[in-house]
Design a protein around this motif. Structure first.
Motif, PDB file in Angstrom:
ATOM      1  N   TYR A   1       9.937  26.398   4.094  1.00 13.81           N
ATOM      2  CA  TYR A   1       8.863  27.427   4.548  1.00 13.81           C
ATOM      3  C   TYR A   1       7.814  27.465   3.630  1.00 13.81           C
ATOM      4  O   TYR A   1       6.623  27.330   4.184  1.00 13.81           O
TER       5      TYR A   1
ATOM      6  N   LEU B   1       1.544  16.810 -14.079  1.00 13.26           N
ATOM      7  CA  LEU B   1       1.239  18.231 -14.201  1.00 13.26           C
ATOM      8  C   LEU B   1       2.088  18.950 -15.253  1.00 13.26           C
ATOM      9  O   LEU B   1       3.407  18.996 -15.562  1.00 13.26           O
TER      10      LEU B   1
ATOM     11  N   LEU C   1      -3.989   5.901   5.857  1.00 12.79           N
ATOM     12  CA  LEU C   1      -3.712   4.592   5.253  1.00 12.79           C
ATOM     13  C   LEU C   1      -4.963   3.533   5.619  1.00 12.79           C
ATOM     14  O   LEU C   1      -5.179   2.808   4.580  1.00 12.79           O
TER      15      LEU C   1
ATOM     16  N   ILE D   1       5.960  30.661  10.611  1.00  6.54           N
ATOM     17  CA  ILE D   1       5.208  29.651  10.064  1.00  6.54           C
ATOM     18  C   ILE D   1       4.078  30.822   9.523  1.00  6.54           C
ATOM     19  O   ILE D   1       3.253  30.434   8.226  1.00  6.54           O
TER      20      ILE D   1
ATOM     21  N   ARG E   1       4.017  20.831  -7.972  1.00  4.76           N
ATOM     22  CA  ARG E   1       3.708  19.553  -7.830  1.00  4.76           C
ATOM     23  C   ARG E   1       3.294  19.305  -6.623  1.00  4.76           C
ATOM     24  O   ARG E   1       2.301  18.514  -6.322  1.00  4.76           O
TER      25      ARG E   1
ATOM     26  N   ARG F   1       4.812  12.662   3.893  1.00  9.90           N
ATOM     27  CA  ARG F   1       5.568  11.471   4.120  1.00  9.90           C
ATOM     28  C   ARG F   1       5.704  10.622   2.844  1.00  9.90           C
ATOM     29  O   ARG F   1       7.006  10.080   2.987  1.00  9.90           O
ATOM     30  N   PHE F   2       4.787  10.491   1.906  1.00  9.14           N
ATOM     31  CA  PHE F   2       5.009   9.604   0.761  1.00  9.14           C
ATOM     32  C   PHE F   2       5.371  10.308  -0.633  1.00  9.14           C
ATOM     33  O   PHE F   2       5.752   9.606  -1.307  1.00  9.14           O
ATOM     34  N   TYR F   3       5.118  11.598  -0.681  1.00 10.83           N
ATOM     35  CA  TYR F   3       5.588  12.225  -1.666  1.00 10.83           C
ATOM     36  C   TYR F   3       6.749  13.046  -1.526  1.00 10.83           C
ATOM     37  O   TYR F   3       7.871  12.901  -1.954  1.00 10.83           O
TER      38      TYR F   3
ATOM     39  N   LEU G   1       0.937  -1.059   0.190  1.00 14.31           N
ATOM     40  CA  LEU G   1       0.063  -0.081  -0.249  1.00 14.31           C
ATOM     41  C   LEU G   1       0.762   1.123  -0.079  1.00 14.31           C
ATOM     42  O   LEU G   1       0.644   2.171  -0.745  1.00 14.31           O
ATOM     43  N   ASP G   2       2.056   1.262   0.735  1.00 14.43           N
ATOM     44  CA  ASP G   2       2.761   2.366   0.865  1.00 14.43           C
ATOM     45  C   ASP G   2       3.415   2.617  -0.499  1.00 14.43           C
ATOM     46  O   ASP G   2       3.650   3.651  -0.933  1.00 14.43           O
TER      47      ASP G   2
ATOM     48  N   LEU H   1       0.745   4.037  -2.768  1.00  9.69           N
ATOM     49  CA  LEU H   1       0.819   5.359  -2.663  1.00  9.69           C
ATOM     50  C   LEU H   1       1.652   6.423  -3.219  1.00  9.69           C
ATOM     51  O   LEU H   1       1.429   7.299  -3.926  1.00  9.69           O
ATOM     52  N   ARG H   2       2.917   5.875  -2.907  1.00  9.54           N
ATOM     53  CA  ARG H   2       3.933   6.486  -3.349  1.00  9.54           C
ATOM     54  C   ARG H   2       4.135   6.759  -4.885  1.00  9.54           C
ATOM     55  O   ARG H   2       4.227   7.986  -5.283  1.00  9.54           O
TER      56      ARG H   2
ATOM     57  N   TYR I   1       0.070  20.614  -6.346  1.00 13.50           N
ATOM     58  CA  TYR I   1      -1.078  19.644  -6.815  1.00 13.50           C
ATOM     59  C   TYR I   1      -1.331  18.475  -6.238  1.00 13.50           C
ATOM     60  O   TYR I   1      -2.460  18.054  -6.036  1.00 13.50           O
ATOM     61  N   VAL I   2      -0.385  17.892  -5.514  1.00  9.88           N
ATOM     62  CA  VAL I   2      -0.810  16.586  -5.033  1.00  9.88           C
ATOM     63  C   VAL I   2      -1.607  16.884  -3.573  1.00  9.88           C
ATOM     64  O   VAL I   2      -2.336  16.232  -3.378  1.00  9.88           O
TER      65      VAL I   2
ATOM     66  N   VAL J   1       6.547  20.392   9.729  1.00 13.89           N
ATOM     67  CA  VAL J   1       5.615  21.064   8.751  1.00 13.89           C
ATOM     68  C   VAL J   1       4.190  21.467   9.316  1.00 13.89           C
ATOM     69  O   VAL J   1       3.661  22.513   9.167  1.00 13.89           O
TER      70      VAL J   1
ATOM     71  N   GLY K   1       0.843  11.257 -10.483  1.00 11.57           N
ATOM     72  CA  GLY K   1      -0.056  12.258 -10.470  1.00 11.57           C
ATOM     73  C   GLY K   1       0.561  13.613 -10.704  1.00 11.57           C
ATOM     74  O   GLY K   1       0.410  14.508 -11.703  1.00 11.57           O
ATOM     75  N   ALA K   2       1.710  13.968  -9.894  1.00 12.44           N
ATOM     76  CA  ALA K   2       2.620  15.181  -9.830  1.00 12.44           C
ATOM     77  C   ALA K   2       3.232  15.192 -11.200  1.00 12.44           C
ATOM     78  O   ALA K   2       3.295  16.240 -11.777  1.00 12.44           O
TER      79      ALA K   2
ATOM     80  N   ASP L   1       8.519  12.359   1.139  1.00 14.33           N
ATOM     81  CA  ASP L   1       9.606  11.461   1.609  1.00 14.33           C
ATOM     82  C   ASP L   1      10.183  12.210   2.856  1.00 14.33           C
ATOM     83  O   ASP L   1      11.472  12.110   3.187  1.00 14.33           O
TER      84      ASP L   1
ATOM     85  N   LYS M   1       5.572  24.505   4.400  1.00 18.18           N
ATOM     86  CA  LYS M   1       4.904  24.977   5.640  1.00 18.18           C
ATOM     87  C   LYS M   1       3.495  25.607   5.269  1.00 18.18           C
ATOM     88  O   LYS M   1       2.428  25.334   5.758  1.00 18.18           O
TER      89      LYS M   1
ATOM     90  N   VAL N   1      -7.034   9.592  -2.506  1.00 18.35           N
ATOM     91  CA  VAL N   1      -6.208  10.653  -1.665  1.00 18.35           C
ATOM     92  C   VAL N   1      -6.999  11.810  -1.650  1.00 18.35           C
ATOM     93  O   VAL N   1      -6.785  12.445  -0.519  1.00 18.35           O
TER      94      VAL N   1
ATOM     95  N   LEU O   1       1.110   9.303  -6.057  1.00 19.91           N
ATOM     96  CA  LEU O   1       1.386  10.553  -5.896  1.00 19.91           C
ATOM     97  C   LEU O   1       2.216  11.125  -6.972  1.00 19.91           C
ATOM     98  O   LEU O   1       2.044  12.187  -7.594  1.00 19.91           O
ATOM     99  N   HIS O   2       3.350  10.339  -7.012  1.00 19.74           N
ATOM    100  CA  HIS O   2       4.580  10.842  -8.094  1.00 19.74           C
ATOM    101  C   HIS O   2       3.935  10.839  -9.521  1.00 19.74           C
ATOM    102  O   HIS O   2       4.161  11.659 -10.264  1.00 19.74           O
TER     103      HIS O   2
ATOM    104  N   VAL P   1      -0.017  12.517   4.460  1.00 18.47           N
ATOM    105  CA  VAL P   1       0.293  11.363   3.461  1.00 18.47           C
ATOM    106  C   VAL P   1       1.345  11.997   2.324  1.00 18.47           C
ATOM    107  O   VAL P   1       2.187  11.291   2.058  1.00 18.47           O
ATOM    108  N   VAL P   2       1.019  13.076   2.180  1.00 14.72           N
ATOM    109  CA  VAL P   2       1.730  13.846   0.967  1.00 14.72           C
ATOM    110  C   VAL P   2       3.145  14.134   1.426  1.00 14.72           C
ATOM    111  O   VAL P   2       4.423  13.821   0.636  1.00 14.72           O
TER     112      VAL P   2
END
Lengths: 399, 185
Positions: free
Chosen positions: B66, A20, B166, A390, B27, B137-139, A5-6, A9-10, B30-31, B150, A16-17, B141, B69, B123, A13-14, B134-135
């Motif tokens: 920055y 673009l 998940l 922030i 990108r 962590r998994f996009y 699944l991880d 998902l990874r 967009y995600v 963040v 989809g990006a 990384d 965030k 998603v 996302l990539h 999720v973005v």
């Protein structure tokens, strides 16, 4: 299963990006929006500066600022007059004074008129309107123009997808004018067209609403008798009065003092130069400078507030107070901490005739500072607070 | 015209940064948003705020973090505002788990999108904080600690948000028709 699944998902996302397309350059749009925020807080130079960035105004744009041919001899101030009284504000060394006497907000808390109010939302501007009512707005982004009363009632002041660019109230708090970029109702994206709303606090309603042009028009002043001077990008300024919006007898207006009968007008605007003249309402210019751009007058019209001619979007390294009648620099203000790390001035308001309230940042510290224009004495109007990175913005808003 | 060098340098530095990093940042936007126009708007908003604070970003390498965030927080803020405007009466923000209606809107079962990427569509149905986790962590990384920084929350919250996201995705994928593949193989 989990690892699979991880991985899915990874990859998703990539993928989809990756689909673009390249977008148009967002740099100038972002800088223009940033400057629009500063303009709203009256810290960016007046008319036209954002337009230089946003629409690439051709170099050499000439703005007369006068509609009559009669002019008194113009006093052109020499570049950086020798030895104008200077004040360097060291936030860490200033004594503590009284809290501001004009409306202000720290975080999401409003202070003013003896009232402390939790605005329960991001604050862009605070303006006392009348009878315990306050204008607030999200620092950036569409759809949150609100009028919050001390009782907690909320009234919307413009369309849900519009973006506020500037708000100015009359000195007595009855009239408030708002400029906003009109959003597309379908996409919510900005259209590049701008609207003007006039709010009457006595009637507790928006009494006028009209589109006023493109590319960041500028509110020059709102008076106690309900007149609003707005300067579109091109041509004559427009004056709102009693339900009508008519051409005014001035071009390139950046500030107006009905009390003193003075206009500040842009006389030359290029990508590297911004010259300002101050003229009487009758027409003659009194003086002109290319060292400072005048963005406002003190309530009594005695002083003019000057900013660097090409302002930085995030705040200014120096500002000046000039004699409105002669153009003489009576006070030059910078921020320092005794080290090489100079600070910036992000906002200002005239607390009284001779007292200026400045929003100052040095390092990661921010504070409101009271400055006596004549003597140069300064004190903290609030305790310094640490800027929260922030938010990407300031912890204070001045009314 | 003395005194303009500082602001020009800032503008030049900022322009160079955006030119170099815009597409990568877009990108990410967009995600986060799942929609190009919103992604552009989100990024421009974040860049405008970054421009206002550019003088405080001493290390250009920190600028991406920055902007990221601001985008994450701004996106959550947008979503909260949109939710408020719907005038729901509940006090809690809805945890926007994908239900059949959302599936239908996003075209997952029975639509052309499913062959392309059911996961991507799912998603987009996650609640914004979960989606952001999720973005990141998994996009992006990012580590759990970096993600917590963040999001402005604890590592434990990152773990729980990610875990819930998940679990939602796993359940929705299990419930979807078997033709919904994960996409790339």
């Amino acid at each position: 299963m989990s690892a699979d699944l991880d991985q899915r998902l990874r990859e998703s996302l990539h993928r989809g990006a990756d689909a673009l397309p390249y977008a148009p350059d967002l740099t100038h749009g972002a800088m223009a929006r940033g400057r629009a925020i500063r303009r709203r807080r009256r810290t960016a130079a007046g008319f036209g500066v954002a337009a230089v960035v946003a629409v690439a105004v051709p170099v050499g744009l000439q703005l007369g600022g006068d509609v009559t041919g009669t002019q008194a001899p113009v006093v052109t101030r020499p570049s950086e007059p020798v030895g104008p009284p200077s004040t360097t504000l060291d936030v860490g060394a200033l004594p503590r004074g009284d809290t501001p006497r004009t409306p202000w907000a720290e975080g999401e808390t409003y202070h003013g008129g003896g009232v402390t109010l939790d605005l329960q939302g991001p604050v862009g501007d605070v303006f006392r309107t009348d009878a315990g009512a306050y204008v607030v707005d999200d620092p950036i982004g569409p759809g949150e123009g609100r009028l919050v009363t001390a009782a907690g009632d909320v009234q919307r002041l413009y369309g849900a997808v519009d973006r506020l660019t500037q708000v100015v109230s009359s000195p007595d708090g009855r009239w408030t004018a708002l400029l906003y970029e009109i959003g597309d109702p379908q996409t919510t994206r900005p259209t590049g067209r701008f609207g003007l709303s006039v709010f009457d606090a006595t009637a507790r309603s928006v009494v006028f609403q009209q589109e006023v042009g493109e590319s960041y028009p500028w509110l020059a002043a709102v008076t106690d008798d309900g007149r609003v001077l707005v300067q579109p990008t091109d041509g004559r300024a427009l004056v709102y009065s009693d339900g009508d919006l008519e051409p005014a007898d001035v071009t390139g207006a950046t500030a107006w003092s009905p009390e003193a009968g003075l206009y500040a007008v842009t006389t030359r605007l290029t990508e590297s130069e911004h010259c300002t003249a101050v003229r009487t309402q009758a027409g003659p210019r009194l003086w002109e400078t290319c060292d400072w751009s005048v963005t406002g007058f003190s309530p009594d019209g005695r002083w003019a507030y000057g900013m660097p001619p090409i302002p930085a979007g995030y705040g200014q390294d120096r500002v000046a107070v000039l004699d409105a009648r002669t153009g003489e620099v009576v006070r030059r203000v910078t921020v320092g901490s005794g080290s090489t790390d100079a600070g910036i001035i992000r906002d200002h308001t005239f607390e009284s005739g001779d007292t200026l309230l400045l929003q100052v940042e040095a390092g990661d510290q921010a504070a409101l500072v009271r400055l006596d224009i004549v003597t140069g004495e300064a004190e903290l109007a609030t305790e310094p607070v640490t800027v929260r990175p922030i938010r990407g913005d300031t912890p204070y808003a001045l009314g | 015209m003395g005194g303009n060098d500082g602001s020009r340098t800032v503008d030049a530095q900022f322009s160079e940064y955006v030119a170099a990093r815009q597409h990568a940042l877009l990108r990410t936007a967009y995600v986060l948003t799942g929609e190009l126009a919103s992604a552009e708007d989100l990024l421009q908003t974040a860049l405008a705020k970054t421009y206002l604070s550019w003088s405080r970003i001493r290390d250009p390498r920190a600028a991406d973090a920055y902007v990221r965030k601001i985008m994450v927080n701004e996106h959550t803020s947008w979503w909260r505002r949109a939710w408020r405007k719907q005038e729901y009466s509940t006090a809690e923000l809805p945890d926007q788990h994908a239900g059949p209606a959302r599936h239908s809107q996003s075209g997952v079962p029975g639509g052309g999108v499913e062959e392309r990427d059911a996961m991507w569509a799912l998603v987009q149905t996650l609640a914004p904080r979960q989606r952001a986790a999720v973005v990141l962590r998994f996009y992006e990384d990012l580590s759990e600690a970096e993600t917590a920084d963040v999001l402005g929350c604890s590592v434990g919250t990152v773990k729980s948000q990610t875990s819930r996201a998940l679990a939602t995705l796993r359940a929705q994928l299990a419930a979807a028709p078997t033709t919904s593949t994960g996409g790339a193989r």
